[in-house]
Design a protein around this motif. Structure first.
Motif, PDB file in Angstrom:
ATOM      1  N   THR A  87       8.876 -10.627   2.511  1.00  0.00           N
ATOM      2  CA  THR A  87       8.204 -11.288   1.562  1.00  0.00           C
ATOM      3  C   THR A  87       6.760  -9.931   1.124  1.00  0.00           C
ATOM      4  N   GLU A  88       6.456  -9.882  -0.465  1.00  0.00           N
ATOM      5  CA  GLU A  88       5.267  -9.302  -0.891  1.00  0.00           C
ATOM      6  C   GLU A  88       4.241  -9.273  -0.126  1.00  0.00           C
ATOM      7  N   ALA A  89       4.275 -10.749   0.291  1.00  0.00           N
ATOM      8  CA  ALA A  89       2.752 -10.448   1.188  1.00  0.00           C
ATOM      9  C   ALA A  89       2.695 -10.183   2.933  1.00  0.00           C
ATOM     10  N   GLN A  90       4.073  -9.840   3.010  1.00  0.00           N
ATOM     11  CA  GLN A  90       4.123  -9.440   4.586  1.00  0.00           C
ATOM     12  C   GLN A  90       3.967  -7.601   4.145  1.00  0.00           C
ATOM     13  N   ARG A  91       4.679  -7.266   3.105  1.00  0.00           N
ATOM     14  CA  ARG A  91       4.422  -5.463   2.766  1.00  0.00           C
ATOM     15  C   ARG A  91       2.998  -5.092   2.786  1.00  0.00           C
ATOM     16  N   ARG A  92       2.846  -6.157   1.495  1.00  0.00           N
ATOM     17  CA  ARG A  92       0.401  -6.249   1.447  1.00  0.00           C
ATOM     18  C   ARG A  92       0.253  -6.052   2.839  1.00  0.00           C
ATOM     19  N   MET A  93       0.649  -6.545   3.884  1.00  0.00           N
ATOM     20  CA  MET A  93      -0.304  -7.270   5.480  1.00  0.00           C
ATOM     21  C   MET A  93      -0.610  -5.668   5.999  1.00  0.00           C
ATOM     22  N   VAL A  94       1.038  -4.922   6.065  1.00  0.00           N
ATOM     23  CA  VAL A  94       1.565  -3.874   7.120  1.00  0.00           C
ATOM     24  C   VAL A  94       0.477  -2.488   6.029  1.00  0.00           C
ATOM     25  N   GLN A  95       0.946  -2.705   4.643  1.00  0.00           N
ATOM     26  CA  GLN A  95       0.270  -2.001   4.419  1.00  0.00           C
ATOM     27  C   GLN A  95      -1.545  -1.961   4.231  1.00  0.00           C
ATOM     28  N   ASP A  96      -1.872  -2.456   4.088  1.00  0.00           N
ATOM     29  CA  ASP A  96      -3.742  -3.297   4.999  1.00  0.00           C
ATOM     30  C   ASP A  96      -4.159  -2.485   5.965  1.00  0.00           C
ATOM     31  N   ALA A  97      -2.991  -2.996   6.725  1.00  0.00           N
ATOM     32  CA  ALA A  97      -3.272  -2.332   8.175  1.00  0.00           C
ATOM     33  C   ALA A  97      -3.073  -1.028   8.280  1.00  0.00           C
ATOM     34  N   VAL A  98      -2.235  -0.334   7.752  1.00  0.00           N
ATOM     35  CA  VAL A  98      -2.222   1.365   8.045  1.00  0.00           C
ATOM     36  C   VAL A  98      -2.873   1.013   7.024  1.00  0.00           C
ATOM     37  N   ASP A  99      -4.059   1.122   6.394  1.00  0.00           N
ATOM     38  CA  ASP A  99      -5.255   1.041   5.381  1.00  0.00           C
ATOM     39  C   ASP A  99      -6.196   1.383   6.671  1.00  0.00           C
ATOM     40  N   ARG A 100      -6.247   0.035   7.395  1.00  0.00           N
ATOM     41  CA  ARG A 100      -7.431   0.753   8.011  1.00  0.00           C
ATOM     42  C   ARG A 100      -7.239   0.698   9.533  1.00  0.00           C
ATOM     43  N   TRP A 101      -6.086   1.599   9.729  1.00  0.00           N
ATOM     44  CA  TRP A 101      -5.952   2.396  11.378  1.00  0.00           C
ATOM     45  C   TRP A 101      -5.696   3.618  11.302  1.00  0.00           C
ATOM     46  N   TRP A 102      -4.788   4.098  10.373  1.00  0.00           N
ATOM     47  CA  TRP A 102      -4.988   5.249   9.849  1.00  0.00           C
ATOM     48  C   TRP A 102      -5.886   6.276  10.336  1.00  0.00           C
ATOM     49  N   TRP A 103      -6.933   5.692   9.488  1.00  0.00           N
ATOM     50  CA  TRP A 103      -8.607   7.146   9.796  1.00  0.00           C
ATOM     51  C   TRP A 103      -9.149   6.980  11.317  1.00  0.00           C
ATOM     52  N   PRO A 104      -8.944   5.942  12.375  1.00  0.00           N
ATOM     53  CA  PRO A 104      -9.830   6.048  13.349  1.00  0.00           C
ATOM     54  C   PRO A 104      -8.637   6.236  13.742  1.00  0.00           C
ATOM     55  N   VAL A 126       5.208   2.847   3.503  1.00  0.00           N
ATOM     56  CA  VAL A 126       3.519   2.788   2.941  1.00  0.00           C
ATOM     57  C   VAL A 126       3.270   3.981   2.907  1.00  0.00           C
ATOM     58  N   THR A 127       2.175   3.800   2.144  1.00  0.00           N
ATOM     59  CA  THR A 127       1.088   4.972   1.944  1.00  0.00           C
ATOM     60  C   THR A 127      -0.047   4.867   2.785  1.00  0.00           C
ATOM     61  N   LEU A 128       0.684   6.562   3.534  1.00  0.00           N
ATOM     62  CA  LEU A 128      -0.871   6.718   3.915  1.00  0.00           C
ATOM     63  C   LEU A 128      -2.593   7.003   3.424  1.00  0.00           C
TER      64      LEU A 128
END
Lengths: 332, 97
Positions: A181-198, A246-248
């Motif tokens: 779902t759209e919500a699931q895709r947002r969940m993935v993007q949110d996780a990528v946003d938080r984990w990319w820099w670390p 997803v967008t880095l």
């Protein structure tokens, strides 16, 4: 008083020759004290990271969305425990004791990877950890399979074989969510946003702020600098992100035709320093959890030791098949 | 801390990857007794069918030569070139030798 110094000259020469010839140093070989100390610190930190690394994902074991995902996650956490044990065993060949290393971890005298001080807020984090965090770990670890210290290199070969499953299960999990779902895709993007820099920070400080790199490279413990490995990781990951859709979260990410590599932005090094100093979101929680597990297990260790002592006193064998070696027994 | 009082001995682990091969040393682990060492070795070193047989042995039960390759311990075989097949000159036209 200078006798040991005189005696060390040919030993040091022999050590240098073996390392320069791309041969391996083995546990009972003579080695410089600083080489031994560097390895103990690095291998212990690596082992601690595997052990602490079970916690962020372990957080989701009871809440995995299906039996399939739960079985996979459990197998992955078991692997991390196994990796920790391979590495503690390698460290012990250098004359330290596992109990002593555990004590140093829970008293904060030895570190583990800064990445595990971030929280896992959603199940998408499990996928992103597999993809990015284990992906970065693989980048770091593959060259360590050629490390000059034999037991460490051999442990890394074993670990790298198993890490591939970790990364692939993560990417597959994310692909599944992206088809949802759209919500699931947002969940993935949110996780990528938080984990990319670390994840980028996992390679350590930039080269001009990494004072020990040159020596570790001369000793063939390290094969590439932090920045080289970071670049390699970015180059590997960008196409995977594109495929995933997803967008880095880096506006400076740009293909550099000349270098044949991706340009990318500067991680916030002050954040890395804070997390290493113990001020990350989960530092206290991770260590407390490890301490509790260790202390709660004390009675089990004591009971097993007492049982073994009793069996010895009774003269009874505690195992099944004595003398099943090829030589049929100990006599030969 | 009380760690040391329950410290378990170190074991070395050997795995036979499949029939027809020797057991090979793969690493070590701590266990309270032989039986636990065997179970832990299974869980630690054969999670992906890496073996069909396991040996565990207390590390302190192993007797070893010194680590140095220059060790005079190995000298007796060093000068016995006649133990190798290439030591012997056989004419090229002699078959099967």
């Amino acid at each position: 008083m200078s006798a040991p110094q005189i005696a060390e000259q040919p030993l040091e020469g022999h050590f240098e020759t073996v390392v320069a010839a791309e041969q391996r140093i083995e546990p009972r070989d003579w080695m410089p004290d600083a080489y031994r100390a560097t390895l103990v610190r690095q291998i212990a930190q690596h082992a601690h990271s595997e052990i602490i690394g079970m916690q962020p994902e372990g957080n989701w074991l009871t809440r995995a969305p299906s039996l399939r995902r739960k079985a996979i996650l459990l197998a992955k956490a078991q692997d991390e425990a196994g990796h920790g044990l391979y590495l503690y065993a390698a460290a012990e060949t250098l004359g330290v004791d596992r109990a002593e290393l555990t004590e140093k971890l829970i008293s904060g005298r030895q570190k583990y990877s800064s990445i595990f001080n971030y929280p896992t807020l959603t199940f998408a984090d499990v996928g992103v950890i597999g993809w990015l965090v284990d992906g970065a770990a693989i980048c770091n670890q593959v060259p360590l399979c050629r490390c000059s210290y034999g037991p460490y290199a051999r442990a890394m070969v074993r670990i790298c074989k198993e890490e591939s499953f970790h990364q692939r299960q993560g990417y597959e999990l994310l692909m599944t969510l992206m088809r949802g779902t759209e919500a699931q895709r947002r969940m993935v993007q949110d996780a990528v946003d938080r984990w990319w820099w670390p994840s980028l920070m996992m390679f350590g400080p930039p080269d001009d702020d990494s004072p020990n790199t040159a020596r570790s490279m001369a000793w063939r413990i390290k094969r590439h600098t932090n920045d080289e490995l970071r670049q390699r990781f970015v180059d590997m990951t960008v196409p995977q992100a594109q495929h995933l859709g997803v967008t880095l979260p880096d506006p400076a990410l740009n293909w550099n035709e000349e270098r044949g590599s991706w340009d990318f932005g500067e991680p916030d090094w002050s954040e890395l320093k804070q997390v290493i100093k113990g001020q990350g979101p989960c530092n206290t929680q991770r260590i407390e959890r490890r301490r509790a597990a260790h202390e709660d297990g004390e009675w089990v260790r004591e009971a097993a030791a007492a049982y073994a002592a009793k069996r010895r006193a009774d003269g009874s064998s505690t195992d099944g098949h004595k003398g099943q070696g090829d030589a049929q027994g100990a006599g030969r | 801390m009380t760690e040391t009082k329950a410290e378990w001995p170190l074991y070395e682990v050997f795995v036979r990857p499949r029939r027809g091969l020797n057991h090979v040393h793969v690493g070590s682990l701590h266990a309270s007794d032989d039986r636990m060492a065997l179970l832990a070795a299974r869980d630690l070193y054969t999670r992906r069918n890496e073996g069909v047989s396991l040996w565990v042995v207390r590390s302190d039960a192993i007797t070893a030569s010194t680590p140095d390759e220059q060790d005079p311990f190995f000298a007796p075989s060093g000068d016995k070139v006649y133990r190798h097949p290439t030591f012997y000159d056989i004419p090229e036209d002699v078959p099967h030798i």
